[in-house]
Motif scaffolding. Structure first.
Motif, PDB file in Angstrom:
ATOM      1  N   ALA A  68      14.689 -30.188   1.116  1.00 14.85           N
ATOM      2  CA  ALA A  68      14.154 -31.439   1.642  1.00 14.85           C
ATOM      3  C   ALA A  68      12.635 -31.358   1.731  1.00 14.85           C
ATOM      4  O   ALA A  68      12.056 -30.282   1.880  1.00 14.85           O
ATOM      5  CB  ALA A  68      14.741 -31.709   3.030  1.00 14.85           C
ATOM      6  N   VAL A  69      11.983 -32.514   1.645  1.00 10.86           N
ATOM      7  CA  VAL A  69      10.533 -32.542   1.793  1.00 10.86           C
ATOM      8  C   VAL A  69      10.171 -32.036   3.189  1.00 10.86           C
ATOM      9  O   VAL A  69      10.729 -32.479   4.190  1.00 10.86           O
ATOM     10  CB  VAL A  69       9.978 -33.967   1.559  1.00 10.86           C
ATOM     11  CG1 VAL A  69      10.580 -34.976   2.536  1.00 10.86           C
ATOM     12  CG2 VAL A  69       8.470 -33.978   1.647  1.00 10.86           C
ATOM     13  N   PRO A  70       9.265 -31.074   3.290  1.00  8.50           N
ATOM     14  CA  PRO A  70       8.869 -30.562   4.609  1.00  8.50           C
ATOM     15  C   PRO A  70       8.235 -31.656   5.454  1.00  8.50           C
ATOM     16  O   PRO A  70       7.583 -32.576   4.938  1.00  8.50           O
ATOM     17  CB  PRO A  70       7.850 -29.464   4.270  1.00  8.50           C
ATOM     18  CG  PRO A  70       8.177 -29.061   2.871  1.00  8.50           C
ATOM     19  CD  PRO A  70       8.631 -30.324   2.197  1.00  8.50           C
ATOM     20  N   ARG A  71       8.393 -31.529   6.747  1.00  8.11           N
ATOM     21  CA  ARG A  71       7.878 -32.541   7.669  1.00  8.11           C
ATOM     22  C   ARG A  71       6.377 -32.761   7.497  1.00  8.11           C
ATOM     23  O   ARG A  71       5.908 -33.900   7.494  1.00  8.11           O
ATOM     24  CB  ARG A  71       8.186 -32.109   9.107  1.00  8.11           C
ATOM     25  CG  ARG A  71       7.599 -32.991  10.205  1.00  8.11           C
ATOM     26  CD  ARG A  71       8.266 -34.341  10.277  1.00  8.11           C
ATOM     27  NE  ARG A  71       7.778 -35.111  11.417  1.00  8.11           N
ATOM     28  CZ  ARG A  71       8.138 -36.359  11.679  1.00  8.11           C
ATOM     29  NH1 ARG A  71       9.009 -36.966  10.902  1.00  8.11           N
ATOM     30  NH2 ARG A  71       7.664 -36.997  12.722  1.00  8.11           N
ATOM     31  N   GLU A  72       5.625 -31.680   7.338  1.00  2.00           N
ATOM     32  CA  GLU A  72       4.171 -31.836   7.247  1.00  2.00           C
ATOM     33  C   GLU A  72       3.758 -32.606   5.992  1.00  2.00           C
ATOM     34  O   GLU A  72       2.796 -33.388   6.014  1.00  2.00           O
ATOM     35  CB  GLU A  72       3.475 -30.471   7.286  1.00  2.00           C
ATOM     36  CG  GLU A  72       3.859 -29.510   6.171  1.00  2.00           C
ATOM     37  CD  GLU A  72       5.048 -28.631   6.507  1.00  2.00           C
ATOM     38  OE1 GLU A  72       5.202 -27.587   5.844  1.00  2.00           O
ATOM     39  OE2 GLU A  72       5.814 -28.981   7.442  1.00  2.00           O
ATOM     40  N   ILE A  73       4.509 -32.432   4.907  1.00  2.00           N
ATOM     41  CA  ILE A  73       4.208 -33.177   3.685  1.00  2.00           C
ATOM     42  C   ILE A  73       4.607 -34.640   3.846  1.00  2.00           C
ATOM     43  O   ILE A  73       3.892 -35.552   3.403  1.00  2.00           O
ATOM     44  CB  ILE A  73       4.897 -32.536   2.471  1.00  2.00           C
ATOM     45  CG1 ILE A  73       4.293 -31.153   2.197  1.00  2.00           C
ATOM     46  CG2 ILE A  73       4.776 -33.429   1.239  1.00  2.00           C
ATOM     47  CD1 ILE A  73       4.914 -30.424   1.022  1.00  2.00           C
ATOM     48  N   LEU A  74       5.747 -34.881   4.492  1.00  2.00           N
ATOM     49  CA  LEU A  74       6.168 -36.258   4.737  1.00  2.00           C
ATOM     50  C   LEU A  74       5.121 -36.994   5.574  1.00  2.00           C
ATOM     51  O   LEU A  74       4.768 -38.144   5.274  1.00  2.00           O
ATOM     52  CB  LEU A  74       7.525 -36.279   5.449  1.00  2.00           C
ATOM     53  CG  LEU A  74       8.071 -37.660   5.835  1.00  2.00           C
ATOM     54  CD1 LEU A  74       8.214 -38.552   4.608  1.00  2.00           C
ATOM     55  CD2 LEU A  74       9.410 -37.511   6.549  1.00  2.00           C
ATOM     56  N   LEU A  75       4.602 -36.344   6.602  1.00  4.85           N
ATOM     57  CA  LEU A  75       3.567 -36.969   7.430  1.00  4.85           C
ATOM     58  C   LEU A  75       2.301 -37.242   6.615  1.00  4.85           C
ATOM     59  O   LEU A  75       1.672 -38.298   6.751  1.00  4.85           O
ATOM     60  CB  LEU A  75       3.239 -36.071   8.623  1.00  4.85           C
ATOM     61  CG  LEU A  75       4.325 -35.927   9.692  1.00  4.85           C
ATOM     62  CD1 LEU A  75       3.926 -34.881  10.726  1.00  4.85           C
ATOM     63  CD2 LEU A  75       4.610 -37.261  10.373  1.00  4.85           C
ATOM     64  N   GLU A  76       1.954 -36.301   5.772  1.00  6.33           N
ATOM     65  CA  GLU A  76       0.759 -36.445   4.931  1.00  6.33           C
ATOM     66  C   GLU A  76       0.897 -37.622   3.971  1.00  6.33           C
ATOM     67  O   GLU A  76      -0.026 -38.434   3.814  1.00  6.33           O
ATOM     68  CB  GLU A  76       0.545 -35.141   4.157  1.00  6.33           C
ATOM     69  CG  GLU A  76      -0.567 -35.174   3.129  1.00  6.33           C
ATOM     70  CD  GLU A  76      -0.571 -33.932   2.261  1.00  6.33           C
ATOM     71  OE1 GLU A  76      -0.848 -34.062   1.047  1.00  6.33           O
ATOM     72  OE2 GLU A  76      -0.278 -32.828   2.775  1.00  6.33           O
ATOM     73  N   LYS A  77       2.050 -37.735   3.324  1.00 12.04           N
ATOM     74  CA  LYS A  77       2.262 -38.816   2.359  1.00 12.04           C
ATOM     75  C   LYS A  77       2.400 -40.168   3.064  1.00 12.04           C
ATOM     76  O   LYS A  77       1.909 -41.195   2.570  1.00 12.04           O
ATOM     77  CB  LYS A  77       3.499 -38.537   1.516  1.00 12.04           C
ATOM     78  CG  LYS A  77       3.411 -37.259   0.680  1.00 12.04           C
ATOM     79  CD  LYS A  77       2.253 -37.280  -0.293  1.00 12.04           C
ATOM     80  CE  LYS A  77       2.222 -36.000  -1.117  1.00 12.04           C
ATOM     81  NZ  LYS A  77       1.055 -35.974  -2.040  1.00 12.04           N
ATOM     82  N   ALA A  78       3.064 -40.159   4.209  1.00 11.10           N
ATOM     83  CA  ALA A  78       3.245 -41.415   4.951  1.00 11.10           C
ATOM     84  C   ALA A  78       1.905 -41.991   5.399  1.00 11.10           C
ATOM     85  O   ALA A  78       1.742 -43.216   5.493  1.00 11.10           O
ATOM     86  CB  ALA A  78       4.145 -41.184   6.154  1.00 11.10           C
ATOM     87  N   ALA A  79       0.944 -41.132   5.658  1.00 13.10           N
ATOM     88  CA  ALA A  79      -0.363 -41.578   6.127  1.00 13.10           C
ATOM     89  C   ALA A  79      -1.098 -42.420   5.094  1.00 13.10           C
ATOM     90  O   ALA A  79      -1.967 -43.234   5.448  1.00 13.10           O
ATOM     91  CB  ALA A  79      -1.212 -40.371   6.520  1.00 13.10           C
ATOM     92  N   VAL A  80      -0.743 -42.272   3.810  1.00 12.41           N
ATOM     93  CA  VAL A  80      -1.436 -43.012   2.755  1.00 12.41           C
ATOM     94  C   VAL A  80      -0.497 -43.913   1.954  1.00 12.41           C
ATOM     95  O   VAL A  80      -0.921 -44.564   0.998  1.00 12.41           O
ATOM     96  CB  VAL A  80      -2.165 -42.039   1.797  1.00 12.41           C
ATOM     97  CG1 VAL A  80      -3.270 -41.297   2.537  1.00 12.41           C
ATOM     98  CG2 VAL A  80      -1.193 -41.047   1.164  1.00 12.41           C
ATOM     99  N   ALA A  81       0.768 -43.952   2.330  1.00  9.34           N
ATOM    100  CA  ALA A  81       1.754 -44.724   1.568  1.00  9.34           C
ATOM    101  C   ALA A  81       1.820 -46.170   2.025  1.00  9.34           C
ATOM    102  O   ALA A  81       1.637 -46.480   3.205  1.00  9.34           O
ATOM    103  CB  ALA A  81       3.134 -44.087   1.704  1.00  9.34           C
TER     104      ALA A  81
END
Length: 326
Positions: free
Chosen positions: A34-47
């Motif tokens: 699964a996508v790691p939480r820190e990467i999900l937060l990073e991508k969500a910030a610019v998505a």
């Protein structure tokens, strides 16, 4: 600049290509992680849009960072992984994928019931391990499904579809639901029962209720003790609806005969989980909607919803209807 869509799991190229025709798209590429939480937060910030699955936690922390986010397309019927109130506060549309998976999930739920009743996975391993050296009258005997009583907890669309399958096995259909289901009663002969009465009368109890504040922890040890000792429990909805330790204790004590589980409290379960060493438990990796046709239909619905939001049209399956006005 094109809107940015982030997809949190590896998906077929056709889905990426469809969205890439109009948007900037990036997808997680690892099949078994699964996508790691820190990467999900990073991508969500610019998505501008997220295409998520049920195990992705979309909470206030993520939504507070997601200044551009307009829509979360959740590839599931349920949305208990999402803080709906926070999403509405932040003006983010939440969409799900109902209907397209109803029959596929009902197929799996009933197959799980059959596999547990007839000890199919145990029998398959018996053959593969070279233990089948002769035939005996009582070797791996299970229990009949036909003409038994099935108790469905949660008579929504999937519950009704399971009831249709049960009718084909000449089963007596009992159900418990927040509201009476008059269509199921008229068309399938389903009989409403209180929760306790359903537990006491049913040969098979199958949980298909949604996870919410009312159903979380709905099945405790006392509830399994009310069931017949030869009864079988099936859970194809959400893991946290049952107290797993209570079920383990009930199975070990012989309060019920067996359990078939497609969902668990924490997913994926650990290799040391007690369920995995119990012969009277059939455990599946949350594959209720896992047919090629249905999973693709779910993804296409997610794409439809994302495109609708960007085009300022009503999404097909908007959950938090207070967030957008069209």
């Amino acid at each position: 600049m094109k809107p940015f869509v982030y997809i949190t799991r590896k998906v077929p190229d056709a889905i990426v290509s469809r969205l890439s025709a109009s948007y900037q798209v990036e997808a997680w590429t690892e099949e078994d992680k699964a996508v790691p939480r820190e990467i999900l937060l990073e991508k969500a910030a610019v998505a501008d849009a997220l295409l998520t699955v049920i195990s992705d936690v979309i909470d206030n922390e993520l939504l507070s960072r997601a200044g551009r986010l307009k829509v979360v397309a959740n590839m599931a019927v349920g949305f208990d992984n999402i803080d709906l109130e926070a999403a509405s506060r932040h003006g983010v549309a939440i969409c799900n994928t109902p209907d397209v998976l109803t029959d596929t999930t009902a197929d799996l739920a009933f197959a799980l019931l059959l596999a547990t009743a007839r000890r199919m996975t145990e029998a398959s391993e018996f053959v593969k391990e070279g233990k089948w050296t002769s035939w005996a009258p009582m070797m791996l005997v299970g229990t009949d499904v036909h003409h038994k009583k099935i108790g469905i907890v949660g008579m929504g669309k999937i519950g009704t579809a399971v009831a249709k399958r049960a009718a084909g096995f000449d089963m007596e259909i009992l159900y418990h639901n927040r509201k009476r289901h008059e269509v199921a009663e008229e068309m399938l002969g389903a009989q409403y029962r209180s929760f306790d009465a359903l537990l006491q009368e049913s040969d098979f109890v199958i949980c298909l209720a949604p996870l919410n504040d009312d159903t979380r922890g709905m099945f405790q040890r006392k509830h399994f003790q009310k069931m017949k000792k030869e009864a079988i429990f099936i859970n194809a909805s959400r893991g946290p609806i049952i107290n797993e330790q209570a079920l383990i204790d009930a199975l070990e004590a012989g309060d019920i005969a067996a359990a078939g589980l497609d969902v668990f409290d924490k997913e994926p379960i650990g290799a040391d989980h007690p369920f995995l060493t119990m012969k009277n438990v059939v455990a599946l990796p949350h594959i209720g909607s896992a047919s090629r046709e249905t999973r693709l239909a779910m993804m296409e619905t997610c794409c439809d919803n994302i495109e609708a939001v960007f085009d300022q049209r009503p999404p097909k399956t908007l959950v938090n209807k207070d967030v957008l006005q069209f």
